[in-house]
Design a protein around this motif. Structure first.
Motif, PDB file in Angstrom:
ATOM      1  N   GLU A 105       0.803  -1.235  -0.029  1.00 60.50           N
ATOM      2  CA  GLU A 105       0.016  -0.142  -0.253  1.00 60.50           C
ATOM      3  C   GLU A 105       0.778   1.235  -0.204  1.00 60.50           C
ATOM      4  OE1 GLU A 105      -3.053   0.082   3.071  1.00 60.50           O
ATOM      5  OE2 GLU A 105      -3.595  -1.939   2.739  1.00 60.50           O
ATOM      6  N   VAL A 106       1.854   1.155   0.803  1.00 60.01           N
ATOM      7  CA  VAL A 106       2.858   2.225   0.910  1.00 60.01           C
ATOM      8  C   VAL A 106       3.512   2.398  -0.389  1.00 60.01           C
ATOM      9  CG1 VAL A 106       4.819   3.323   1.727  1.00 60.01           C
ATOM     10  CG2 VAL A 106       3.046   2.331   3.378  1.00 60.01           C
ATOM     11  N   GLU A 107       3.949   1.384  -1.363  1.00 61.22           N
ATOM     12  CA  GLU A 107       4.536   1.366  -2.493  1.00 61.22           C
ATOM     13  C   GLU A 107       3.707   2.105  -3.419  1.00 61.22           C
ATOM     14  OE1 GLU A 107       7.264  -1.170  -5.404  1.00 61.22           O
ATOM     15  OE2 GLU A 107       6.258  -2.277  -3.898  1.00 61.22           O
ATOM     16  N   ASP A 108       2.560   1.838  -3.471  1.00 58.14           N
ATOM     17  CA  ASP A 108       1.639   2.712  -4.428  1.00 58.14           C
ATOM     18  C   ASP A 108       1.306   4.098  -3.906  1.00 58.14           C
ATOM     19  OD1 ASP A 108       0.856   0.307  -5.600  1.00 58.14           O
ATOM     20  OD2 ASP A 108      -1.104   0.024  -4.508  1.00 58.14           O
ATOM     21  N   PHE A 109       1.316   4.385  -2.651  1.00 58.49           N
ATOM     22  CA  PHE A 109       1.600   5.679  -2.402  1.00 58.49           C
ATOM     23  C   PHE A 109       2.743   6.456  -3.020  1.00 58.49           C
ATOM     24  CE2 PHE A 109       2.956   9.094   0.762  1.00 58.49           C
ATOM     25  CZ  PHE A 109       1.717  10.132   0.567  1.00 58.49           C
ATOM     26  N   LEU A 110       3.860   5.844  -2.609  1.00 58.74           N
ATOM     27  CA  LEU A 110       5.289   6.529  -3.231  1.00 58.74           C
ATOM     28  C   LEU A 110       5.215   6.414  -4.506  1.00 58.74           C
ATOM     29  CD1 LEU A 110       7.793   4.678  -0.600  1.00 58.74           C
ATOM     30  CD2 LEU A 110       6.767   7.040  -0.630  1.00 58.74           C
ATOM     31  N   PHE A 111       4.507   5.448  -5.401  1.00 61.09           N
ATOM     32  CA  PHE A 111       4.673   5.552  -6.741  1.00 61.09           C
ATOM     33  C   PHE A 111       3.888   6.946  -7.173  1.00 61.09           C
ATOM     34  CE2 PHE A 111       2.814   4.723 -10.812  1.00 61.09           C
ATOM     35  CZ  PHE A 111       4.058   4.137 -11.769  1.00 61.09           C
ATOM     36  N   ASP A 112       2.499   7.115  -6.521  1.00 58.86           N
ATOM     37  CA  ASP A 112       1.928   8.391  -7.081  1.00 58.86           C
ATOM     38  C   ASP A 112       2.284   9.781  -6.559  1.00 58.86           C
ATOM     39  OD1 ASP A 112       0.311   6.405  -8.409  1.00 58.86           O
ATOM     40  OD2 ASP A 112      -1.080   6.360  -6.627  1.00 58.86           O
ATOM     41  N   GLN A 113       3.242   9.648  -5.260  1.00 58.04           N
ATOM     42  CA  GLN A 113       3.665  10.687  -4.826  1.00 58.04           C
ATOM     43  C   GLN A 113       4.121  11.979  -5.775  1.00 58.04           C
ATOM     44  OE1 GLN A 113       6.665  12.618  -3.897  1.00 58.04           O
ATOM     45  NE2 GLN A 113       5.581  14.011  -2.721  1.00 58.04           N
ATOM     46  N   PRO A 114       4.865  11.728  -6.833  1.00 53.51           N
ATOM     47  CA  PRO A 114       5.129  12.763  -7.507  1.00 53.51           C
ATOM     48  C   PRO A 114       4.139  13.567  -8.179  1.00 53.51           C
ATOM     49  CG  PRO A 114       6.695  10.964  -7.701  1.00 53.51           C
ATOM     50  CD  PRO A 114       5.600  10.539  -6.918  1.00 53.51           C
ATOM     51  N   LEU A 115       2.948  12.800  -8.653  1.00 52.71           N
ATOM     52  CA  LEU A 115       1.806  13.196  -9.093  1.00 52.71           C
ATOM     53  C   LEU A 115       0.963  14.085  -8.261  1.00 52.71           C
ATOM     54  CD1 LEU A 115       1.115  10.430 -11.507  1.00 52.71           C
ATOM     55  CD2 LEU A 115       2.356  12.492 -12.209  1.00 52.71           C
ATOM     56  N   THR A 116       0.755  13.431  -7.074  1.00 52.57           N
ATOM     57  CA  THR A 116      -0.074  13.956  -5.821  1.00 52.57           C
ATOM     58  C   THR A 116       0.342  15.075  -5.298  1.00 52.57           C
ATOM     59  OG1 THR A 116       0.551  12.422  -4.236  1.00 52.57           O
ATOM     60  CG2 THR A 116      -1.154  11.991  -5.719  1.00 52.57           C
ATOM     61  N   ASN A 117       1.954  14.946  -5.025  1.00 51.99           N
ATOM     62  CA  ASN A 117       2.619  15.986  -4.098  1.00 51.99           C
ATOM     63  C   ASN A 117       2.198  15.959  -2.928  1.00 51.99           C
ATOM     64  OD1 ASN A 117       4.926  17.837  -4.184  1.00 51.99           O
ATOM     65  ND2 ASN A 117       3.485  19.496  -3.842  1.00 51.99           N
ATOM     66  N   ALA A 118       1.843  14.698  -2.258  1.00 54.98           N
ATOM     67  CA  ALA A 118       1.608  14.550  -0.737  1.00 54.98           C
ATOM     68  C   ALA A 118       2.573  14.566  -0.006  1.00 54.98           C
ATOM     69  CB  ALA A 118       0.571  13.186  -0.752  1.00 54.98           C
ATOM     70  N   SER A 119       2.412  14.791   1.090  1.00 51.71           N
ATOM     71  CA  SER A 119       3.581  14.714   2.321  1.00 51.71           C
ATOM     72  C   SER A 119       3.784  13.157   2.471  1.00 51.71           C
ATOM     73  CB  SER A 119       3.116  15.436   3.728  1.00 51.71           C
ATOM     74  OG  SER A 119       3.983  15.317   4.593  1.00 51.71           O
ATOM     75  N   ILE A 120       5.013  13.026   2.773  1.00 57.42           N
ATOM     76  CA  ILE A 120       5.578  11.663   2.962  1.00 57.42           C
ATOM     77  C   ILE A 120       5.605  11.308   4.550  1.00 57.42           C
ATOM     78  CG2 ILE A 120       7.264   9.574   2.983  1.00 57.42           C
ATOM     79  CD1 ILE A 120       7.775  10.925   0.222  1.00 57.42           C
ATOM     80  N   LEU A 121       5.574  12.550   5.280  1.00 55.52           N
ATOM     81  CA  LEU A 121       5.809  12.540   6.751  1.00 55.52           C
ATOM     82  C   LEU A 121       4.838  11.856   7.453  1.00 55.52           C
ATOM     83  CD1 LEU A 121       7.429  13.827   8.960  1.00 55.52           C
ATOM     84  CD2 LEU A 121       6.118  15.626   9.170  1.00 55.52           C
TER      85      LEU A 121
END
Length: 192
Positions: A31-47
């Protein structure tokens, strides 16, 4: 104010033997891998998903050749790995524009920097490139001077999420303090 694109500098690549899959496994799995994959597009905080004790290793070359770790290096295209020295010199720039997440590289404390700041593109000086009537990218890219004066490091919505840009103040501090690792290119649209 002059703007530069961050390049890999003298390294030509990152120095870590570490990828987003390995990071995801330490932070929680698929689940985290999907989040990290999408993060550059969503610009979501990883914190919110970050955990203490994230560890990684350098590429074997660094250990075998005794090459010192760079102060700043690109990781995953849109993030940076920051040494404690670089953080002490440029930490304000990183905190103002994103988040510093602690990692350990061979027992050496470092930080993963996730930029969360976009600069405003100059609408008159930023133009699209077309091929057969279809937009294929940018022909020119420029930023609003007043906006970038307040943002030492930033991204561009128009140029995509794999490039990080810095203003002249950032470059000056980096060079005055003899930091190592990344380079700076005034050709903002040149291939990485």
């Amino acid at each position: 104010m002059k703007v530069y694109k961050i390049t890999s500098g003298e390294l030509k690549q990152g120095f870590l033997d570490f990828d987003s899959h390995q990071l995801a496994q330490q932070l929680g799995g698929d689940e985290v891998e999907d989040f990290l994959f999408d993060q550059p597009l969503t610009n979501a905080s990883i914190l919110p998903i970050w955990k203490e004790g994230v560890v990684c290793s350098p590429l074997p070359y660094f250990e075998q050749q005794g090459v010192p770790f760079p102060d700043v290096s690109r990781w995953g295209g849109h993030m940076l790995i920051i040494s404690e020295k670089a953080n002490s010199v440029l930490g304000g720039a990183f905190v103002e524009t994103g988040e510093l997440l602690p990692i350990t590289v061979n027992d050496i404390p470092m930080f993963l920097y996730n930029c969360l700041t976009y600069a405003k593109e100059d609408k008159e000086l930023t133009t699209n490139e077309y091929s057969d009537g279809i937009r294929v990218g940018l022909k020119t890219l420029a930023f609003e001077p007043d906006d970038i004066a307040k943002k030492p490091i930033f991204k561009s919505k128009r140029a995509g999420t794999t490039r990080l840009f810095v203003n002249q103040n950032f470059v000056s501090i980096f060079e005055e303090n003899n930091l190592t690792g990344i380079g700076f290119d005034s050709d903002l649209l040149a291939p990485l």
